[in-house]
Each structure stands twice: as structure tokens, then as C-alpha cells.
Design an enzyme around this catalytic site. Structure first.
Site, PDB file in Angstrom:
ATOM      1  N   ASP A  74       0.802  -1.230   0.000  1.00 27.88           N
ATOM      2  CA  ASP A  74       0.000   0.000   0.000  1.00 27.88           C
ATOM      3  C   ASP A  74       0.828   1.269   0.000  1.00 27.88           C
ATOM      4  OD1 ASP A  74       0.695  -0.592   2.840  1.00 27.88           O
ATOM      5  OD2 ASP A  74      -0.480   1.218   3.227  1.00 27.88           O
ATOM      6  N   TYR A 225      -5.528   0.698   9.054  1.00 32.08           N
ATOM      7  CA  TYR A 225      -6.672   0.903   8.168  1.00 32.08           C
ATOM      8  C   TYR A 225      -7.974   0.488   8.838  1.00 32.08           C
ATOM      9  CZ  TYR A 225      -3.322   1.964   4.537  1.00 32.08           C
ATOM     10  OH  TYR A 225      -2.315   2.545   3.807  1.00 32.08           O
ATOM     11  N   GLU A 468       5.719   9.841   2.871  1.00 32.62           N
ATOM     12  CA  GLU A 468       5.380   8.487   2.430  1.00 32.62           C
ATOM     13  C   GLU A 468       4.405   8.519   1.262  1.00 32.62           C
ATOM     14  OE1 GLU A 468       4.349   4.138   4.375  1.00 32.62           O
ATOM     15  OE2 GLU A 468       3.709   5.936   5.445  1.00 32.62           O
TER      16      GLU A 468
END
Length: 496
Positions: A74, A225, A468
């Protein structure tokens, strides 16, 4: 959150100054797609272009007796999180569906990037009433700084099933499969039908066994998440995509029947991997604006109201802030995920309005033509590409100045080609702490960017909120870049 006069005035001034900037949107589009090759998990194909990456995660799923190789990491870690990956795939598809003709020579590589995800989801949903939603122990993974090719942390497999429901992640997976089926309808009709059939089955499971996956799998998926917004929006979102993909009346009826129950009008100033409300309303409103279905008029009203919250100087009740340099800004980390997702909705809705010959109407008599929405979206894209106070591109490899110390394990550690010996969990810490630029260029990666209202950016690995990159930042950006590569000049937006 309102927009103060002190913020709006510099924004409008900066808009006029930055509008003279010229960008190679086609080059940026190519690079935004190339980024996904750096995020690949599994056995890499012969045509892999980011050669510093190698095969990884080749035994993913083996411990559970299933093949879960493939898919995408991800962000800068080595975990495969199904929830944001599915949202990424859905937005990649939406861009190709709405703006496919403007992808030009990059359309096929965009479809390949999408298929890397949809192939994986066909694996994760192969068992009826089960969706494998994560590979990797996030807690242990985040304690290490190591290349995906070297990772030795547990590749634990997590799933949702009737005993452990996850309507949110299952429905988002169904949405990704349904949207993907539209993209591949002409290029590969057999594959397209397989995606659609699977999407319908997965949605049925998500709807029948209701619950949030962050309740069933809390220790595994939180805090990375968690679904903070509930699973109701994902059910409506998936139904909307299934209706678009299949044209079956059952999904149309489901949407209308559950509009209030599942909260279609709630939290519509949000859109991202956790909250689909604004996206639902924009997607469904196309039916109304195209004159196909007045049945969904309320969704059009919601979408119109949402657009008003994004337009400085138009609405009496703006809910989005802008930095002095013109960046759309929401409190929290990884701000660019909001910038790209909300900008995509602005652009998509502007096109629906154009085809219908309609404008946005806001409270107090304020109105905005489609070109205004495109202008705001383009301004955000241009900010990302370098039209900002720092004169810095936030896309790695685009422009003369861009982030060099991104928070990304594979990019920051010497490649296998440069350093064949294994670099263990803690041995990578020296590279994390180094002030040197990353040795491997993750071309096309868009980082989180400024996370406060000052347009500041530290370019430091430790500042992960700013440095990021994520797949769900890049996914909506692809459609934006494709459109502006074909329509770069606002003077040519001839619909207004």
C-alpha cells in the site's frame, strides 16, 4: 471548517500567478503509472521497468493453503492491505472509464497496472463467502526497515467470512471488481464477465453478513486501516458500481431502498479509502445529469452541495481549507490523498455537468460553471507538479526538484543488484536514519506532502506523514493527469 478571508485572498492571487505554469501532463501520467511497478508484490513480469525491484512475497497465502501472491504494497511498508488496495483499484478504473480516451499511449500500461490488482482480488475472493483481506503482520512489519525482497516478518493471512464479517472491505472489493469489469469489457470480454460475476457474488456476501472488518479483525487492521466511518457507505458504493457495470434493476432498487438507511447524504465532504459518501453521490448523479434516471435526483442534490463545499468564494458554507499557496488542506496525515481524490471528483462532476449543460448552484445565489470545477482541480494538480511556494514537485522523478528521502523501505535501501546479500530487519535502520538521498528512485510516487497550512515540507524519511507515498494517492491522479494532458489550456474548455 471555514475558509478565512486571510486564506482565500492569497489563494486567488496565487491562482493567477501559477496559471502561467506549463507542465508535461503526459510525462507525469506515465510516471504516475510507473510508480505502481515499484509497489508490486509477487513474481515480477519480464517487462518490469523499475529494475531495482525483484520478486517478493512468493509464498503469500501458503500458510493458509491458498495462493495470495501478487497485488500491491500500500505504501512504504511490506504489508498487503486489502481495503486501501481495493479502493485504489476502483479509482484507477473510474479514471479509465471516464477519461480513457485521454490516456493516449498510456492506456494499455494503465490497464496493466489495474489488472495487477484485479488478478489479485480474483484470488482473494475465490472461496465463496470468504474474502482474504490482508497478508502480513502490520505490527511486526513496521518494526523492521527491510526490502520486500528480504522480508522475514510473518506473512500472516487475515480473512472475513460469515463468522467474522467485513462488509466494508468485501463491498469495496466488489466495487473494484465491478469497476474493473467495465474497463476490460472491450479489451478482454471473457475476463470482464468473470470480474462482474465475482463482484456480484462478493457483494451478496458483504450485504448478507453485515459488520465492520475492524471489529472482526481489530488487532490486525488497526490502527493502520481501521474503518472509522462504518461499512454502510461501502455497501452503497458497491451497489452503485454494480448497477453501472450490470444495469440490473436489483441494484438500482437496492440503492434507492437503502439511501436513507445507509446514509447517502452523510459526511459528503469526505472521500477516500475509508469514506465513500461523496464518491457515491457524484457517481450516481451522472445518471440524473445524463437524463437517464430522475429516480436518483437526491444524489444529484447531495453531489451539488458537496461541490459547493470545495469552491472558495462561491459557497456561504465552505468546509475545506486551502493553504496560502493554494493547496486543498484537511487536518491529518498524508494530505495528498485528499487532494487527489477530491480533485478527481471535481473533474468527474465537471464533465457530467458539461454534457448536461448544467452549473453548480450554491447557497446565497452563488453559481459555478463546469470550468470553475476544472480550474480548482487543475490548480491542485499543478501544485503537486511544482506550482507551489517551494517550487518543488511532490512527484518523485518529475521536474528538477522533488522529494529525495521518501519514507519507503525498498527505495531507501540499496537494491538487490547493488547489494546482493540479505539486509535484515534491524540492519536496515542505518539506511532509515541516513541523511543521504534514497538510492533507488521510485519514479512517479506522490508523497503525502504538506500537512499543515504553511506549505512546508521537510523531505525527511522520519516525517512519514509528509514523505510516504501511497497507491491511493496516485490512483485518482492518473485520471486527472490523463484529462489535463489532452486539455491543458483552460481557454479551450469550450463548454462554459
Amino acid at each position: 471548517m471555514g475558509v478565512s478571508v486571510q486564506v482565500v485572498l492569497p489563494l486567488l492571487l496565487f491562482l493567477s500567478v501559477a496559471s502561467a505554469g506549463h507542465h508535461d501532463y503526459g510525462d507525469a501520467l506515465h510516471k504516475s503509472i510507473l510508480f505502481f511497478e515499484g509497489q508490486r508484490s509477487g513474481r515480477l513480469p519480464p517487462d518490469q521497468r523499475l529494475r531495482w525491484r525483484r520478486d517478493s512475497g512468493l509464498r503469500d497465502g501458503a500458510a493458509a493453503g491458498v495462493d495470495l501472491t501478487g497485488g500491491y504494497y500500500d505504501a512504504g511498508d511490506n504489508v498487503k492491505f486489502g481495503f486501501p488496495m481495493a479502493f485504489t483499484a476502483t479509482l484507477m478504473s473510474w479514471g479509465l472509464i471516464d477519461f480513457g480516451r485521454t490516456f493516449g499511449p498510456h492506456k494499455e500500461e494503465a490497464r496493466k497496472a489495474l489488472r495487477w490488482a484485479t488478478d489479485y482480488f480474483m484470488k482473494t475472493t475465490a472461496k465463496p463467502n470468504t474474502v482474504y483481506v490482508q497478508v502480513g503482520d502490520a505490527g511486526k512489519d513496521h518494526l523492521c526497515w527491510e526490502r520486500p525482497e528480504d522480508m522475514d516478518t510473518p506473512r500472516t493471512v487475515y480473512k472475513v467470512d460469515p463468522s467474522h464479517p467485513g462488509s466494508d472491505v468485501a463491498a469495496e472489493t466488489a466495487a473494484a471488481l465491478a469497476a474493473g469489469s467495465i474497463v476490460f469489457r472491450e479489451a478482454d470480454p471473457v475476463y470482464s464477465q468473470r470480474l462482474l460475476d465475482r463482484a456480484m457474488a462478493v457483494f451478496k456476501f458483504a450485504d448478507r453478513y453485515r459488520g465492520a472488518y475492524s471489529s472482526s479483525l481489530h488487532a490486525a487492521v488497526c490502527p493502520c486501516y481501521c474503518d472509522f466511518d462504518g461499512y454502510q457507505d461501502e455497501l452503497l458504493w458497491a451497489a452503485a458500481w454494480l448497477h453501472k457495470a450490470s444495469r440490473r434493476r436489483e441494484y438500482r432498487e437496492y440503492i434507492k431502498r437503502n439511501e436513507v438507511v445507509l446514509g447517502a447524504s452523510e459526511s459528503i465532504n469526505e472521500f477516500g479509502w475509508d469514506n465513500k459518501h461523496a464518491g457515491i453521490n457524484v457517481l450516481i448523479s451522472k445518471e440524473v445529469l445524463m437524463g437517464k434516471d430522475q429516480y436518483f435526483q437526491s444524489f444529484h442534490v447531495n453531489a451539488n452541495n458537496f461541490m459547493c463545499t470545495l469552491l472558495p468564494g462561491i459557497s456561504n458554507h465552505p468546509q475545506i481549507q486551502y493553504s496560502p499557496g493554494g493547496l486543498l488542506f484537511k487536518v491529518g496525515s498524508s494530505n495528498m490523498q485528499h487532494v487527489t481524490s477530491l480533485s478527481f471528483l471535481l473533474l468527474a462532476y465537471s464533465n457530467y455537468l458539461s454534457h448536461a449543460g448544467a452549473h453548480v448552484s450554491c447557497g446565497g445565489g452563488g453559481t459555478a460553471p463546469p470550468a470553475k470545477l476544472r480550474q480548482v482541480a487543475k490548480r491542485q494538480v499543478d501544485y503537486i507538479l511544482g506550482d507551489n511556494p517551494l517550487r518543488m514537485s511532490y512527484m518523485v522523478g518529475y521536474g528538477p526538484r522533488f522529494p529525495r528521502r521518501i519514507h519507503h523501505r525498498g527505495s531507501s535501501i540499496p537494491s538487490v543488484a547493488a547489494h546482493p546479500a540479505k539486509i535484515g530487519c534491524k540492519a536496515g535502520t542505518a539506511y532509515y536514519a541516513s541523511a543521504a538521498p534514497n538510492p533507488n528512485l521510485l519514479v512517479g510516487a506522490v508523497v503525502g506532502g504538506p500537512t499543515d497550512a504553511t506549505d512546508a515540507f521537510p523531505d525527511a524519511r522520519a516525517s512519514f506523514q509528509q514523505s510516504e507515498p501511497t497507491t491511493y494517492i496516485n490512483a485518482p491522479l492518473m485520471g486527472l493527469l490523463a484529462y489535463f494532458s489532452a486539455h491543458p489550456n483552460p481557454a479551450e474548455w469550450a463548454d462554459d
